[in-house]
Design an enzyme around this catalytic site. Sequence first.
Site, PDB file in Angstrom:
ATOM      1  N   GLY A  20     -32.368 -10.282  -2.212  1.00 23.79           N
ATOM      2  CA  GLY A  20     -32.338 -10.584  -3.641  1.00 23.79           C
ATOM      3  C   GLY A  20     -33.652 -10.210  -4.308  1.00 23.79           C
ATOM      4  O   GLY A  20     -33.690  -9.668  -5.410  1.00 23.79           O
ATOM      5  N   ARG A  87     -26.398  -7.837   3.495  1.00 21.90           N
ATOM      6  CA  ARG A  87     -27.259  -8.719   2.705  1.00 21.90           C
ATOM      7  C   ARG A  87     -28.238  -9.427   3.628  1.00 21.90           C
ATOM      8  O   ARG A  87     -27.858  -9.897   4.712  1.00 21.90           O
ATOM      9  CB  ARG A  87     -26.390  -9.738   1.956  1.00 21.90           C
ATOM     10  CG  ARG A  87     -27.159 -10.889   1.365  1.00 21.90           C
ATOM     11  CD  ARG A  87     -26.411 -11.611   0.279  1.00 21.90           C
ATOM     12  NE  ARG A  87     -26.762 -13.019   0.193  1.00 21.90           N
ATOM     13  CZ  ARG A  87     -27.941 -13.498  -0.215  1.00 21.90           C
ATOM     14  NH1 ARG A  87     -28.913 -12.664  -0.568  1.00 21.90           N
ATOM     15  NH2 ARG A  87     -28.158 -14.801  -0.259  1.00 21.90           N
ATOM     16  N   THR A  90     -31.511 -15.868   1.855  1.00 22.66           N
ATOM     17  CA  THR A  90     -31.747 -17.236   2.324  1.00 22.66           C
ATOM     18  C   THR A  90     -30.572 -18.118   1.927  1.00 22.66           C
ATOM     19  O   THR A  90     -29.757 -17.745   1.070  1.00 22.66           O
ATOM     20  CB  THR A  90     -33.040 -17.824   1.722  1.00 22.66           C
ATOM     21  OG1 THR A  90     -32.947 -17.763   0.302  1.00 22.66           O
ATOM     22  CG2 THR A  90     -34.266 -17.074   2.198  1.00 22.66           C
ATOM     23  N   GLU A 179     -25.365 -20.430  -0.674  1.00 29.23           N
ATOM     24  CA  GLU A 179     -26.207 -19.349  -1.194  1.00 29.23           C
ATOM     25  C   GLU A 179     -25.506 -18.828  -2.444  1.00 29.23           C
ATOM     26  O   GLU A 179     -24.639 -19.513  -2.972  1.00 29.23           O
ATOM     27  CB  GLU A 179     -26.466 -18.269  -0.126  1.00 29.23           C
ATOM     28  CG  GLU A 179     -25.226 -17.717   0.548  1.00 29.23           C
ATOM     29  CD  GLU A 179     -24.548 -16.641  -0.218  1.00 29.23           C
ATOM     30  OE1 GLU A 179     -25.116 -15.552  -0.294  1.00 29.23           O
ATOM     31  OE2 GLU A 179     -23.418 -16.849  -0.724  1.00 29.23           O
ATOM     32  N   MET A 180     -25.844 -17.651  -2.957  1.00 31.83           N
ATOM     33  CA  MET A 180     -25.335 -17.307  -4.287  1.00 31.83           C
ATOM     34  C   MET A 180     -24.761 -15.894  -4.430  1.00 31.83           C
ATOM     35  O   MET A 180     -24.522 -15.455  -5.551  1.00 31.83           O
ATOM     36  CB  MET A 180     -26.447 -17.535  -5.326  1.00 31.83           C
ATOM     37  CG  MET A 180     -26.942 -18.974  -5.328  1.00 31.83           C
ATOM     38  SD  MET A 180     -28.202 -19.319  -6.557  1.00 31.83           S
ATOM     39  CE  MET A 180     -27.226 -19.319  -8.048  1.00 31.83           C
ATOM     40  N   GLU A 181     -24.523 -15.183  -3.350  1.00 33.06           N
ATOM     41  CA  GLU A 181     -24.104 -13.772  -3.488  1.00 33.06           C
ATOM     42  C   GLU A 181     -22.955 -13.307  -2.585  1.00 33.06           C
ATOM     43  O   GLU A 181     -22.275 -12.323  -2.912  1.00 33.06           O
ATOM     44  CB  GLU A 181     -25.311 -12.833  -3.218  1.00 33.06           C
ATOM     45  CG  GLU A 181     -26.426 -12.910  -4.250  1.00 33.06           C
ATOM     46  CD  GLU A 181     -27.382 -14.067  -4.031  1.00 33.06           C
ATOM     47  OE1 GLU A 181     -27.365 -14.654  -2.924  1.00 33.06           O
ATOM     48  OE2 GLU A 181     -28.138 -14.413  -4.951  1.00 33.06           O
ATOM     49  N   ASP A 204     -33.899 -24.034   3.401  1.00 31.59           N
ATOM     50  CA  ASP A 204     -34.008 -25.450   3.045  1.00 31.59           C
ATOM     51  C   ASP A 204     -32.736 -26.156   3.509  1.00 31.59           C
ATOM     52  O   ASP A 204     -31.738 -25.499   3.810  1.00 31.59           O
ATOM     53  CB  ASP A 204     -34.198 -25.614   1.530  1.00 31.59           C
ATOM     54  CG  ASP A 204     -33.094 -24.936   0.740  1.00 31.59           C
ATOM     55  OD1 ASP A 204     -33.169 -23.708   0.565  1.00 31.59           O
ATOM     56  OD2 ASP A 204     -32.145 -25.613   0.332  1.00 31.59           O
TER      57      ASP A 204
HETATM   58  N1  HPA Z   1     -28.507 -23.278  -2.937  1.00 33.40           N
HETATM   59  C1  HPA Z   1     -28.124 -22.054  -3.269  1.00 33.40           C
HETATM   60  N2  HPA Z   1     -28.703 -20.978  -2.798  1.00 33.40           N
HETATM   61  C2  HPA Z   1     -29.723 -21.128  -1.955  1.00 33.40           C
HETATM   62  C3  HPA Z   1     -30.174 -22.369  -1.567  1.00 33.40           C
HETATM   63  C4  HPA Z   1     -29.530 -23.476  -2.089  1.00 33.40           C
HETATM   64  O1  HPA Z   1     -29.901 -24.627  -1.781  1.00 33.40           O
HETATM   65  N3  HPA Z   1     -31.213 -22.201  -0.724  1.00 33.40           N
HETATM   66  C5  HPA Z   1     -31.400 -20.882  -0.598  1.00 33.40           C
HETATM   67  N4  HPA Z   1     -30.494 -20.223  -1.332  1.00 33.40           N
END
Ligand code: HPA
Length: 242
Positions: A20, A87, A90, A179-181, A204
């Site tokens: 990203g 990809r 994280t 995550e977001m993708e 995390d």
């Molecule tokens: N939420 C969404 N996307 C992330 C997170 C999360 O806690 N940590 C790393 N990418």
Amino acid sequence: MSVHLAAGPGDIAPIVLLPGDPLRAQFVAERFLDGAVCHNRVRNALGYTGHHHGRRISVQATGMGMPSFSIYAHELIESYAARVLIRIGTCGALQPELAVRDIVLAMAASTDSAMNHHRFAGMDFAPAADFDLLRRAHELATGCGLAVRVGGVLTSDAFYPDRDDWWRIWARHGVLAAEMETAALYTLASRSGVRALSILTVSDHIVTGAQSSAEDRQTGFGAMVELALALAASLPEPQSGS
Ligand code: HPA
């Protein structure tokens, strides 16, 4: 050239790693690619192409979230004939046995996003990884002793959701991490018949609140990049359409 990428025809390899963060793209290029050439600076979404153990590989930053990611994935596939998209990102863990720095191979991606509901007119598509990439990545990761888990992830539109307990329903259904993708990656790859995998490092823990240190993040990211590059090197040379 495409709308968001300034690369010329043939400037981008058929195998593309997708972080990203633009600075991570630069880090991958400087640390891991021989003779890397920057093919994109538009919007500072840095992209580079070079060689790793003789294999031509690109790395292209995508920004965060499905809309931004989809722009780059779409243009890489449609305008530059990318054939394998990996990809490297994280995620936040949702299961108690996961620890920061563990690696998650995303087998499937659930999502709270409306993007696929629009695409599929309200019906549910099941975004899934390319099985061969997943199998190879798992074999490589276990072979070098990495702490790796394979399973579902949640691709969320919100990094900061309003409700404190938003994660429970996903954790209850065995989803490993958020995550977001990835749902966008797997959907666009399926649509175009290209191969895709998300390799994620736990940065995390959403349930316990554990966070990785700066050192953890750097080491964990490096291990993930090495895995992604080993995966790329293990593949037969993809046939580029460009
Ligand atoms: N939420 C969404 N996307 C992330 C997170 C999360 O806690 N940590 C790393 N990418």
